[in-house]
Scaffold this motif. Structure first.
Motif, PDB file in Angstrom:
ATOM      1  N   THR A 192     -12.844 -27.773  51.988  1.00 51.32           N
ATOM      2  CA  THR A 192     -11.288 -28.065  52.177  1.00 51.32           C
ATOM      3  C   THR A 192     -10.403 -26.910  51.855  1.00 51.32           C
ATOM      4  N   PRO A 193      -9.523 -26.651  52.693  1.00 50.62           N
ATOM      5  CA  PRO A 193      -8.634 -25.422  52.583  1.00 50.62           C
ATOM      6  C   PRO A 193      -7.935 -25.283  51.252  1.00 50.62           C
ATOM      7  N   PRO A 194      -7.778 -24.055  50.689  1.00 50.88           N
ATOM      8  CA  PRO A 194      -6.883 -24.061  49.612  1.00 50.88           C
ATOM      9  C   PRO A 194      -5.643 -24.624  49.278  1.00 50.88           C
ATOM     10  N   ALA A 195      -5.128 -24.494  50.279  1.00 53.52           N
ATOM     11  CA  ALA A 195      -3.834 -25.203  50.102  1.00 53.52           C
ATOM     12  C   ALA A 195      -3.664 -26.760  50.336  1.00 53.52           C
ATOM     13  N   LEU A 196      -4.817 -27.431  50.605  1.00 48.86           N
ATOM     14  CA  LEU A 196      -4.864 -28.839  50.547  1.00 48.86           C
ATOM     15  C   LEU A 196      -5.827 -29.479  49.500  1.00 48.86           C
ATOM     16  N   GLN A 197      -6.234 -28.428  48.551  1.00 51.13           N
ATOM     17  CA  GLN A 197      -7.159 -29.052  47.606  1.00 51.13           C
ATOM     18  C   GLN A 197      -6.558 -29.971  46.723  1.00 51.13           C
ATOM     19  N   PRO A 198      -7.444 -30.789  46.289  1.00 47.72           N
ATOM     20  CA  PRO A 198      -7.140 -31.990  45.191  1.00 47.72           C
ATOM     21  C   PRO A 198      -6.808 -31.502  43.774  1.00 47.72           C
ATOM     22  N   VAL A 199      -6.080 -32.178  43.072  1.00 49.46           N
ATOM     23  CA  VAL A 199      -6.085 -32.014  41.571  1.00 49.46           C
ATOM     24  C   VAL A 199      -6.714 -32.816  40.847  1.00 49.46           C
ATOM     25  N   ARG A 200      -6.827 -32.755  39.561  1.00 51.97           N
ATOM     26  CA  ARG A 200      -7.425 -33.568  38.524  1.00 51.97           C
ATOM     27  C   ARG A 200      -6.600 -34.903  38.252  1.00 51.97           C
ATOM     28  N   ALA A 201      -7.076 -35.968  38.294  1.00 48.06           N
ATOM     29  CA  ALA A 201      -6.531 -37.190  37.999  1.00 48.06           C
ATOM     30  C   ALA A 201      -6.362 -37.307  36.274  1.00 48.06           C
ATOM     31  N   CYS A 202      -5.317 -38.034  35.997  1.00 42.10           N
ATOM     32  CA  CYS A 202      -5.013 -38.436  34.456  1.00 42.10           C
ATOM     33  C   CYS A 202      -6.325 -38.907  33.872  1.00 42.10           C
ATOM     34  N   THR A 203      -6.665 -38.366  32.951  1.00 48.17           N
ATOM     35  CA  THR A 203      -8.108 -38.576  32.160  1.00 48.17           C
ATOM     36  C   THR A 203      -8.181 -39.856  31.588  1.00 48.17           C
ATOM     37  N   VAL A 204      -7.037 -40.507  31.337  1.00 49.72           N
ATOM     38  CA  VAL A 204      -6.790 -41.614  30.556  1.00 49.72           C
ATOM     39  C   VAL A 204      -7.187 -42.793  31.594  1.00 49.72           C
ATOM     40  N   CYS A 205      -6.408 -42.771  32.760  1.00 49.55           N
ATOM     41  CA  CYS A 205      -6.599 -43.744  33.806  1.00 49.55           C
ATOM     42  C   CYS A 205      -8.172 -43.549  34.231  1.00 49.55           C
ATOM     43  N   VAL A 206      -8.769 -42.594  34.486  1.00 47.79           N
ATOM     44  CA  VAL A 206     -10.007 -42.426  34.917  1.00 47.79           C
ATOM     45  C   VAL A 206     -10.925 -43.226  33.894  1.00 47.79           C
ATOM     46  N   LYS A 207     -10.760 -43.062  32.718  1.00 51.11           N
ATOM     47  CA  LYS A 207     -11.589 -43.749  31.832  1.00 51.11           C
ATOM     48  C   LYS A 207     -11.625 -45.275  31.931  1.00 51.11           C
ATOM     49  N   HIS A 208     -10.198 -45.568  32.020  1.00 47.98           N
ATOM     50  CA  HIS A 208     -10.030 -47.023  32.310  1.00 47.98           C
ATOM     51  C   HIS A 208     -10.670 -47.836  33.511  1.00 47.98           C
ATOM     52  N   ARG A 209     -10.557 -46.751  34.591  1.00 49.76           N
ATOM     53  CA  ARG A 209     -11.125 -47.072  35.788  1.00 49.76           C
ATOM     54  C   ARG A 209     -12.870 -47.008  35.921  1.00 49.76           C
ATOM     55  N   THR A 210     -13.437 -46.469  35.196  1.00 50.80           N
ATOM     56  CA  THR A 210     -14.967 -45.957  35.285  1.00 50.80           C
ATOM     57  C   THR A 210     -15.489 -46.794  34.114  1.00 50.80           C
ATOM     58  N   PRO A 211     -16.598 -47.667  34.479  1.00 49.20           N
ATOM     59  CA  PRO A 211     -17.264 -48.255  33.335  1.00 49.20           C
ATOM     60  C   PRO A 211     -17.966 -47.516  32.461  1.00 49.20           C
ATOM     61  N   ASP A 212     -17.933 -47.619  31.281  1.00 43.41           N
ATOM     62  CA  ASP A 212     -18.409 -47.023  30.265  1.00 43.41           C
ATOM     63  C   ASP A 212     -18.248 -45.286  29.926  1.00 43.41           C
ATOM     64  N   ALA A 213     -17.141 -45.038  30.771  1.00 47.77           N
ATOM     65  CA  ALA A 213     -16.374 -43.807  30.763  1.00 47.77           C
ATOM     66  C   ALA A 213     -17.594 -42.707  30.680  1.00 47.77           C
ATOM     67  N   ILE A 214     -18.724 -42.924  31.606  1.00 50.37           N
ATOM     68  CA  ILE A 214     -19.563 -41.740  32.059  1.00 50.37           C
ATOM     69  C   ILE A 214     -18.970 -40.840  32.668  1.00 50.37           C
ATOM     70  N   ALA A 215     -18.205 -40.907  33.678  1.00 51.75           N
ATOM     71  CA  ALA A 215     -17.467 -39.788  34.425  1.00 51.75           C
ATOM     72  C   ALA A 215     -16.052 -39.582  33.855  1.00 51.75           C
ATOM     73  N   THR A 216     -15.772 -38.381  33.626  1.00 53.30           N
ATOM     74  CA  THR A 216     -14.288 -38.295  33.082  1.00 53.30           C
ATOM     75  C   THR A 216     -13.539 -37.728  33.937  1.00 53.30           C
ATOM     76  N   THR A 217     -14.094 -37.119  35.057  1.00 51.95           N
ATOM     77  CA  THR A 217     -13.351 -36.389  36.247  1.00 51.95           C
ATOM     78  C   THR A 217     -13.106 -37.155  37.464  1.00 51.95           C
ATOM     79  N   ALA A 218     -11.778 -37.380  38.026  1.00 54.43           N
ATOM     80  CA  ALA A 218     -11.427 -37.900  39.449  1.00 54.43           C
ATOM     81  C   ALA A 218     -10.582 -36.705  39.880  1.00 54.43           C
ATOM     82  N   TRP A 219     -10.695 -36.722  41.114  1.00 54.45           N
ATOM     83  CA  TRP A 219      -9.718 -35.850  41.898  1.00 54.45           C
ATOM     84  C   TRP A 219      -8.792 -36.520  42.891  1.00 54.45           C
ATOM     85  N   ILE A 220      -7.800 -36.280  43.014  1.00 53.61           N
ATOM     86  CA  ILE A 220      -6.664 -37.022  43.933  1.00 53.61           C
ATOM     87  C   ILE A 220      -5.939 -35.704  44.775  1.00 53.61           C
TER      88      ILE A 220
END
Ligand SMILES: [Zn+2]
Length: 276
Positions: free
Chosen positions: A128-156
């Motif tokens: 992925t070219p640097p200018a188009l790279q994603p950023v980290r999603a809100c950590t609270v939203c990730v927790k809510h969307r991921t069962p058991d909160a194993i994964a805490t990072t998502a990229w958007i």
């Protein structure tokens, strides 16, 4: 200013043969976040099933082609059309819905042939070219969307002006080099301006122009310097780790620090009779 990341060319794969085994629907329901990186969603999916990504893809019948760098934000997983169909079947999410959330998926209804290796269900790491790279999603939203909160990072993939905001949880991301989203409670004007103007200017070309102008002011002409320096000082005081990264917070926080003025300028440009 760059446009949001668009799907890299997908090796046009063949439709799944009629007798190809489709994966059975999975037991868990895990929805992607809007604008999520495909590799990020697959990693959260694998995490929910308590297995490595390679095992998940293997179980889905998707062959993983190795790449030079194998994780976001520097790389993205490109899925052939058949692999996308397998993913939709396993997640129980119709492909059009999946594609709406994951910008790098492609239409699966166009004519296609197999990828260069002859495989039809393939996942391929691509840079992925640097200018188009994603950023980290809100950590609270990730927790809510991921069962058991194993994964805490998502990229958007952020929209111009390259700032991802979660107003509900008061978090913002503006650069892939930050190791966590930044809280914006100390910058109330960011959320206030976002609520007031973001929807009105989000689709306007004026927003891209405005971001280009405020970036230039910030870098070279120091318009509104005191205001921006105050915001930057508040961010670095709350998040001193931003000073330890490979790039200065003056650069990595730029689009967030100038965000209120970018939106305000975009509104003014859009209202101009000679609007871009
Ligand atoms: Zn949130």
């Amino acid at each position: 200013m760059t446009a949001p990341y668009t799907a890299a060319p997908v090796p046009p794969p063949a439709s799944a043969p009629a007798d190809a085994p489709r994966p059975a629907p999975g037991a868990l329901r895990l929805r992607p976040l809007p604008g999520e990186v495909t590799a990020s969603y697959l990693a959260r999916l694998a995490s929910a099933y308590r297995m490595p990504l390679t095992h998940l893809l293997d179980g889905l019948g998707i062959r993983l082609s190795p790449g030079p760098d194998t994780r976001p934000p520097g790389s993205e997983l490109t899925l052939t059309a058949t692999a996308q169909q397998y993913l939709a079947a396993f997640t129980r999410i119709p492909h059009p819905h999946l594609r709406r959330a994951l910008p790098c998926l492609s239409p699966t209804d166009r004519p296609h042939t197999s990828d260069p290796t002859g495989e039809t269900a393939t996942a391929l790491w691509q840079h992925t070219p640097p200018a188009l790279q994603p950023v980290r999603a809100c950590t609270v939203c990730v927790k809510h969307r991921t069962p058991d909160a194993i994964a805490t990072t998502a990229w958007i993939y952020p929209q111009p002006p390259q700032v991802l905001l979660c107003i509900r949880h008061q978090q913002a991301s503006s650069d892939p080099r930050h190791t966590t989203p930044l809280g914006i409670r100390t910058l109330p004007e960011v959320a206030h301006t976002h609520r007031r103007l973001a929807r009105a200017v989000s689709a306007a070309p004026a927003l891209t122009w405005a971001a280009t102008i405020t970036t230039r002011w910030y870098d070279h002409q120091q318009h509104l310097a005191t205001r921006w320096q105050t915001r930057l000082a508040a961010l670095t005081a709350a998040y001193p780790h931003t000073c330890d990264g490979p790039a200065s917070p003056t650069l990595t926080c730029r689009s967030l620090v100038t965000y209120p003025e970018t939106l305000t300028l975009a509104q003014a440009l859009a209202a101009s009779p000679t609007a871009p």
